[in-house]
Design a protein around this motif. Structure first.
Motif, PDB file in Angstrom:
ATOM      1  N   LYS B 196       0.849  -1.181   0.000  1.00  0.00           N
ATOM      2  CA  LYS B 196       0.000   0.000   0.000  1.00  0.00           C
ATOM      3  C   LYS B 196       0.884   1.230   0.000  1.00  0.00           C
ATOM      4  CE  LYS B 196      -3.648   2.065   2.755  1.00  0.00           C
ATOM      5  NZ  LYS B 196      -4.269   2.079   4.081  1.00  0.00           N
ATOM      6  N   ARG B 197       0.449   2.240  -0.716  1.00  0.00           N
ATOM      7  CA  ARG B 197       1.212   3.478  -0.705  1.00  0.00           C
ATOM      8  C   ARG B 197       0.708   4.371   0.418  1.00  0.00           C
ATOM      9  NH1 ARG B 197       0.192   8.357  -4.409  1.00  0.00           N
ATOM     10  NH2 ARG B 197       1.484   9.853  -3.307  1.00  0.00           N
ATOM     11  N   GLU B 198       1.634   4.853   1.245  1.00  0.00           N
ATOM     12  CA  GLU B 198       1.271   5.811   2.297  1.00  0.00           C
ATOM     13  C   GLU B 198       2.095   7.057   2.077  1.00  0.00           C
ATOM     14  OE1 GLU B 198       1.749   4.030   6.091  1.00  0.00           O
ATOM     15  OE2 GLU B 198      -0.120   2.896   5.937  1.00  0.00           O
ATOM     16  N   LYS B 199       1.552   8.013   1.398  1.00  0.00           N
ATOM     17  CA  LYS B 199       2.268   9.236   1.024  1.00  0.00           C
ATOM     18  C   LYS B 199       3.585   8.910   0.315  1.00  0.00           C
ATOM     19  CE  LYS B 199       0.010  12.240   4.256  1.00  0.00           C
ATOM     20  NZ  LYS B 199       0.093  12.821   5.590  1.00  0.00           N
ATOM     21  N   HIS B 201       5.804   6.651   1.146  1.00  0.00           N
ATOM     22  CA  HIS B 201       6.307   5.341   1.548  1.00  0.00           C
ATOM     23  C   HIS B 201       5.488   4.249   0.895  1.00  0.00           C
ATOM     24  CE1 HIS B 201       9.150   6.312   4.669  1.00  0.00           C
ATOM     25  NE2 HIS B 201       8.332   7.262   5.088  1.00  0.00           N
ATOM     26  N   THR B 205       1.317  -4.440   3.997  1.00  0.00           N
ATOM     27  CA  THR B 205       0.260  -4.418   5.018  1.00  0.00           C
ATOM     28  C   THR B 205      -0.230  -5.796   5.414  1.00  0.00           C
ATOM     29  OG1 THR B 205      -1.353  -4.070   3.274  1.00  0.00           O
ATOM     30  CG2 THR B 205      -0.583  -2.131   4.436  1.00  0.00           C
TER      31      THR B 205
END
Lengths: 506, 370
Positions: B196-199, B201, B205
């Motif tokens: 998953k993309r988090e901003k 990063h 998951t």
């Protein structure tokens, strides 16, 4: 065939050109500036003396030959023969013998100028190089002697190591015009009769006008003279030759050549340095395996580079891709052209280094290493990675102890590069298969060329690309089919080595 | 001799027309992303690393200028199960080749739709290595592949390294090879990690599970991943966080974990599967741990109980939804003579799963518990 007929006629003409009588011979030699021919008379006895100044040891002629002609009891040639303190003085009327002896540096004494009856007094001038340390096959350990150009000196170098009457030397003359002395050396009772006979037969059957060196001879008597792989080792080391003789090989020496030929030979022996026998067996094994790796690396590195970069990009590890692509991205050529350019440069450097006098030779290193190496990368002609590969493979090729095999290895990589460009890895595999089948068919003096590997001979493997300790090699190489297969008694050797026991105070 | 030479030369020179792939003259797709947009249509994205961008090291200023930067990503809309490299060829400045493909990403919609065609096509292609990673993306793959991140290395390497290092730890080993094994194999269902993309990063998951080629469920977090991994493989490294009281944790760092299965009544309606899981590890984290002197009762037994409970819960969940990512079917088959494979899918949900965990704590760090 008509051309054969013409050739035969030409040969016959040569024969007819030879002098027919003694007068004829002397007439022909008279004009040579170094030819001395004069009448000697003392009282009633007179004789004609003739010799070449340049071939005769003049000092010894004055000291050992001429004074005896003034002896008052001398009245005939036989009287001279009795009195002269020189060995092997002979009387003959055979014109051919007279001519060849004269040309080799003997003194001819006749009673009358036109008489065919001659006394031949050998006073040969033996002027040759001193025995020096080997230059081509240098070694760290072991004897530091090398053969010289004089055949008799070379034989004496070997005799010192083999002080037995069974050490046989057969002499023959090769070359229609040059009549070069060629010697076959072997240990009777060790060397296989079959091998000796083959060598003798091949030498006798040679058809040539002159012979200068053993390396030329090795190509003439080779089983397959079209092969890039040398089939006989020529060495300048007497110790190595003697070792081969003790194994049961045959050596051939040529007058005027500082090399001895060892026959038969397997391919593995080209990768054996004689040093290996002077260091402990596992270190020797290590260096031999290192050389084996060096050969494989030297042959395959640049073809693999070409194949992988041209066709099989999938094989490149992902971390290597970056450095390969960045170094290649400025190069305008295809990988093959790039590899050929660099290989050619190295070949040129090697050739120039071999031709230049040693004093200028150092410049080559600078030109090669700094100017060409770095500059070609900066100019964008080759990539950095290839430069390292080619440099390393050139270095690896020179680890081969035999320079002759080294050049072969350097040569056979060119077909590999071409095949790699045409078919990629498949091409390398095909090319490899081609060379393997060539080597399988190859023989040396009728013996298989890649012997301990194919046909598999486990006893011979013990001294091949590995070397086991001397105590576990009680047999001579099976390849040579020696008359006496055993070197020593294995049981006794083991007994004497015995088990290691610690001392009481340890 | 002459004849054979002519034949050889003809073979060599007339057939030397195969396509070459000189490494700096091709674009190597390293990542592919598939976003399903309905109606059998996908948005396909590829990325290629950009080697020449940073200039050429070692060229020392001489020679040719560094090649200008090349295409680093491209997107197209195509039908499901089509080669992206071919489809994107019109956008390629140079030939696009997939031989160094490292990751393939799919969005949830595609996996729910079923990706039989895609995986079949990938299996057929001999050019691609089997050690690449497949992963599901929470959100859009195009978004994930084209975004900029904190790191400057190509996105394909980033994701590849991320998955690789986590599979050394808590996540089970999974690549195209193992995926295809359980995809085509009987009594097994494949799985793949979720990223998953988090901003700026990318985060790993969890793990998603398939029922054949369709999305069937997921687990989240590395705790659950650890529990799952103990069931599917023997492994080293990884860690398990155990909360033994409120706000009091002990982290078991795994030295080696091994699993052992025994199956009884494999052909009955309710087969008995006995699993024994042995974990050797050390505890170095958790100052609350130092307050207790009795590891065995508090930490070790507690951890064993906790793990057993979690494992049972997880397996029950799998049985309930009829998926078998642990490949229990294969285990039962291997323990059962004349295994009845046809009825296995009916019997699987009723199988009785028993688990026993044995934890061996080998050390607790350099300081003694007070």
């Amino acid at each position: 065939m008509f051309w054969n007929k013409r050739k035969n006629q030409e040969m016959k003409q040569d024969e007819s050109a030879a002098p027919k009588t003694m007068t004829d011979l002397l007439l022909r030699l008279k004009d040579h500036p170094d030819f001395s021919h004069y009448r000697h008379s003392r009282g009633s006895f007179q004789c004609w003396i003739s010799f070449f100044n340049s071939l005769v040891n003049v000092e010894s002629v004055h000291r050992d030959v001429l004074p005896f002609l003034y002896d008052e009891h001398v009245h005939s040639l036989s009287d001279i023969q009795e009195r002269i303190p020189v060995e092997k003085v002979e009387q003959t009327t055979d014109l051919k013998t007279v001519q060849s002896k004269l040309m080799e540096g003997s003194i001819i004494i006749q009673e009358r100028e036109d008489s065919p009856k001659c006394l031949i007094v050998p006073t040969v001038l033996r002027e040759s190089r001193q025995v020096e340390p080997p230059e081509v096959e240098t070694s760290v350990f072991g004897p530091k002697e090398s053969f010289v150009e004089a055949l008799d000196t070379n034989i004496s170098l070997m005799r010192k190591h083999i002080p037995i009457p069974q050490f046989t030397i057969e002499q023959m003359r090769i070359g229609k015009i040059s009549n070069t002395r060629v010697c076959i050396a072997y240990i009777d009772g060790v060397a296989s009769k079959e091998n000796v006979n083959t060598v003798r037969q091949r030498l006798q059957d040679l058809e040539l006008d002159h012979l200068t060196d053993t390396s030329a001879l090795s190509q003439l008597v080779a089983d397959n003279s079209h092969s890039p792989f040398p089939q006989f080792i020529d060495t300048e080391r007497p110790d190595r030759t003697v070792n081969a003789l003790y194994e049961g090989k045959v050596a051939v020496l040529v007058d005027g050549s500082p090399n001895a030929l060892m026959l038969p030979t397997t391919i593995i022996e080209f990768f054996i340095a004689f040093d290996d026998y002077f260091i402990s067996w596992y270190i020797a094994t290590f260096t031999r395996l290192l050389r084996l790796f060096a050969v494989a690396f030297s042959v395959f590195s640049s073809p693999m580079y070409v194949a992988v970069l041209t066709y099989h990009y999938q094989l490149i590890p992902i971390d290597l891709l970056g450095s390969l692509i960045t170094s290649r991205s400025v190069v305008p050529f295809s990988p093959m052209a790039e590899a050929l350019v660099l290989e050619l440069m190295i070949e040129l450097l090697r050739e120039a280094g071999a031709r230049l006098p040693t004093k200028v030779g150092q410049t080559i290193g600078i030109v090669g290493g700094i100017v060409i190496g770095t500059a070609s990368v900066q100019a964008g002609l080759t990539s950095n990675v290839l430069l390292i590969l080619i440099g390393m493979s050139a270095l690896a090729a020179f680890t081969t102890p035999s320079y002759r095999m080294g050049t072969t290895i350097r040569f056979i990589r060119f077909p590999f590069i071409l095949a790699a460009q045409l078919w990629g890895m498949l091409g390398i595999a095909l090319c490899f298969a081609y060379f393997v089948s060539h080597l399988l068919k190859q023989t040396s003096l009728g013996r298989p060329y890649i012997e301990p590997i194919y046909p598999l001979r486990l006893t011979d493997l013990r001294d091949s690309f590995i070397r086991l300790p001397n105590t576990s090699q009680p047999e001579r190489p099976m390849l040579l089919r020696p008359e006496d297969a055993g070197r020593f008694n294995k049981k006794r050797a083991k007994q004497k080595v015995g088990k290691q026991k610690t001392d009481i105070d340890e | 001799m002459k004849k054979s030479l002519v034949i050889i030369m003809m073979l060599m020179l007339l057939s030397g027309c195969i396509e070459d792939n000189i490494i700096d003259d091709i674009l190597m797709a390293e990542a592919e992303g598939y976003d399903y947009i309905g109606n059998n249509q996908v948005i396909g994205t590829i990325t290629t690393p950009n080697y020449a961008q940073g200039g050429v090291s070692g060229s020392g200023g001489g020679g040719l200028p560094a090649t200008a930067s090349m295409m680093s990503s491209a997107t197209t809309v195509t039908y499901d199960g089509r080669s992206l490299a071919e489809n994107l060829q019109p956008k390629g400045q140079k030939k696009i080749k997939v031989g160094k493909l490292r990751i393939m990403l799919f969005n949830e919609a595609l996996l729910k739709h079923g990706f039989e065609k895609t995986i079949h096509f990938r299996n057929q292609d001999p050019e691609v290595g089997r050690d690449m990673y497949l992963a599901m993306v929470d959100g859009s793959t195009k978004d994930l592949l084209t975004a900029t991140y904190q790191t400057a290395i190509p996105i394909s390497r980033y994701v590849y390294d991320l998955i690789f290092q986590n599979q050394q730890q808590n996540f089970p080993k999974n690549n195209l090879s193992t995926f295809l094994y359980s995809y085509y194999g009987r009594y097994a269902d494949p799985m793949m990690p979720i990223i998953k993309r988090e901003k700026d990063h990318i985060v790993l998951t969890g793990i998603m599970f398939f029922k054949h080629d369709k999305y069937a469920g997921r687990i989240n977090g590395q705790q659950k991943a650890f529990i799952f991994k103990t069931l599917v493989e023997n492994f080293k490294f990884g860690f398990y966080d155990y909360t033994f009281q409120q706000n009091e944790h002990a982290v078991l760092e795994n030295v080696s974990s091994s699993r052992q299965y025994v199956v009884k009544n494999g052909n009955s309606a309710t087969p008995d599967i006995f699993a024994t899981i042995r974990i050797t590890g050390y505890v170095r984290q958790g100052s609350p741990l130092l307050k207790t002197k009795d590891y065995n009762s508090t930490i070790k037994r507690g951890m064993e109980k906790d793990l057993e409970k979690q494992i049972k819960k997880m397996v029950a969940g799998f049985q309930k939804s009829g998926i078998d990512p642990i490949e229990l079917g294969q285990i039962v088959r291997s323990y059962t003579r004349h295994f009845d494979g046809a009825s296995w899918s009916d019997r699987y949900p009723n199988a009785r799963f028993h688990v026993k965990t044995k934890i061996n704590i080998v050390e607790t760090g350099v300081s003694q518990p007070r």
